[in-house]
Design a protein around this motif. Structure first.
Motif, PDB file in Angstrom:
ATOM      1  N   SER A   7       0.829  -1.056  -0.391  1.00 50.56           N
ATOM      2  CA  SER A   7       0.079   0.120  -0.035  1.00 50.56           C
ATOM      3  C   SER A   7       0.932   1.243  -0.109  1.00 50.56           C
ATOM      4  N   PRO A   8       0.325   2.438  -0.656  1.00 46.01           N
ATOM      5  CA  PRO A   8       1.145   3.758  -0.552  1.00 46.01           C
ATOM      6  C   PRO A   8       0.935   4.156   1.068  1.00 46.01           C
ATOM      7  N   PRO A   9       1.975   4.951   1.436  1.00 40.53           N
ATOM      8  CA  PRO A   9       1.973   5.314   2.688  1.00 40.53           C
ATOM      9  C   PRO A   9       0.716   6.107   3.051  1.00 40.53           C
ATOM     10  N   SER A  10      -0.229   5.856   4.143  1.00 32.47           N
ATOM     11  CA  SER A  10      -1.187   6.703   4.699  1.00 32.47           C
ATOM     12  C   SER A  10      -1.211   6.403   6.170  1.00 32.47           C
ATOM     13  N   ARG A  11      -2.152   7.375   6.782  1.00 30.65           N
ATOM     14  CA  ARG A  11      -2.543   7.098   8.192  1.00 30.65           C
ATOM     15  C   ARG A  11      -2.725   5.689   8.584  1.00 30.65           C
ATOM     16  N   ARG A  12      -3.760   4.971   7.571  1.00 31.41           N
ATOM     17  CA  ARG A  12      -3.961   3.581   7.896  1.00 31.41           C
ATOM     18  C   ARG A  12      -4.068   3.157   6.510  1.00 31.41           C
ATOM     19  N   ALA A  53       3.621  -7.402   9.562  1.00 30.29           N
ATOM     20  CA  ALA A  53       3.462  -6.031   9.903  1.00 30.29           C
ATOM     21  C   ALA A  53       2.218  -5.536   9.296  1.00 30.29           C
ATOM     22  N   THR A  54       1.714  -5.707   8.151  1.00 26.29           N
ATOM     23  CA  THR A  54       0.680  -4.948   7.312  1.00 26.29           C
ATOM     24  C   THR A  54      -0.296  -5.566   8.426  1.00 26.29           C
ATOM     25  N   LEU A  55      -0.773  -6.583   8.477  1.00 23.89           N
ATOM     26  CA  LEU A  55      -1.669  -7.295   9.571  1.00 23.89           C
ATOM     27  C   LEU A  55      -1.707  -6.555  10.979  1.00 23.89           C
ATOM     28  N   TYR A  56      -0.746  -6.459  11.566  1.00 21.28           N
ATOM     29  CA  TYR A  56      -0.728  -5.679  12.869  1.00 21.28           C
ATOM     30  C   TYR A  56      -0.896  -4.152  12.830  1.00 21.28           C
ATOM     31  N   ARG A  57      -0.226  -3.584  11.670  1.00 24.06           N
ATOM     32  CA  ARG A  57      -0.503  -2.089  11.532  1.00 24.06           C
ATOM     33  C   ARG A  57      -2.208  -1.889  11.318  1.00 24.06           C
TER      34      ARG A  57
END
Lengths: 198, 198
Positions: A7-12, A53-57
């Motif tokens: 994903s591109p960087p974003s708040r979420r 990391a994605t899942l936890y973020r």
């Protein structure tokens, strides 16, 4: 359709609806396969080709991820049943039993974890219990208006318990899943006589 | 009393009854803590100060060990209830509800695993379901002899389902364990009217 590119960087980070659906479906499959407690975030990452990391973020923790998957899950829709009689309506609910088997597995897979994880219990109630309760309440209201059950019938408080409980009970006692034929006999032998005579 | 010293060689190493009791108790505690699927033989070995080799030599596999522990487990004994009325007998069964809470946890902990492990389901039926069924059958036989229920009452086939199912249903729906007060109201509102009017 695989949209699992970073994903591109974003708040979420944003998930497309398709990707979210794919991910939640895989989570519920894994829960059904392994049981909630034995399912690992590593397994989710592998199955969904995501990084941990994605899942936890995105969801912070396993219970939050599973709760989100449960909330995404749409069980068999029983709203709108209106046959003109209480017996007809309850039988019609029973005929949705084919759709219940996956839910029985899901309930079994998380029923131990909810003892220690209130968030998971909340998600289960919201997604599986409450929609069924709303359908049932509408059915019972109309039966009362038609004079089929008395306003204060004591059994009303327990109809959900009697109907939800028979799913695991049938499996534990008889080693079988509930089907429409069994549910209809149970409704005629237990639920209707109780509603009409309490 | 710790008798965990290495066993002398034998076809099947002998456990003293005290040691077996200690070991099976620890196994069921671990099942209740982690759920069946997440419980490991390593955890059993650590908790019981045994070697995994000993556990496997004695029971071959995790399902066989847990099935043996379930078989060793003695649930609350409800045989011998005879108050002179069906209502009195069922209420007396309900008063054993305080003993039911650990069984509710145990059923929840293995209810997903039994979907894939028939041996475990068999052990659960043998140790928790069948003793209750025997008590209930005796209660219903006497009610029939006294003329309180008709010989062919359709609800008889489903009384076990209605009573066993309410344990997980109460937890899932209301996030509470069943207690005697709830069970007595459920019996009066659902089970008795169904038995007397089906």
């Amino acid at each position: 359709m695989d949209t699992a590119a970073p994903s591109p960087p974003s708040r979420r980070s944003r998930l497309t609806p398709e990707r979210a659906h794919e991910l939640f479906t895989a989570v519920l499959e894994l829960v059904k396969e392994s049981g909630y407690e034995a399912m690992t975030m590593d397994a989710v990452a592998a199955r969904t080709r995501s990084s941990k990391a994605t899942l936890y973020r995105q969801w912070n923790s396993k219970p939050q991820l599973v709760a989100a998957a449960l909330r995404h899950h749409k069980p068999g829709n029983t709203t709108g049943i209106d046959t003109g009689s209480l017996r007809g309506d309850l039988h019609e609910l029973a005929r949705h039993a084919e759709e219940i088997e996956p839910d029985t597995e899901l309930i079994a897979a998380v029923s131990h974890a909810i003892l220690r994880n209130p968030e998971l219990g909340e998600a289960l109630r919201e997604t599986i219990i409450e929609p069924e309760r709303a359908s049932l309440t509408a059915v019972l209201e109309r039966a009362e208006q038609r004079g089929e059950i008395r306003p204060g019938a004591a059994a009303r408080e327990f109809v959900m318990h009697a109907l939800v409980g028979v799913l695991p009970a049938r499996k534990i006692i008889d080693d079988r899943f509930v089907d429409a034929e069994f549910l209809i006999r149970y409704i005629d032998a237990v639920v209707l006589p109780a509603l009409k005579n309490s």
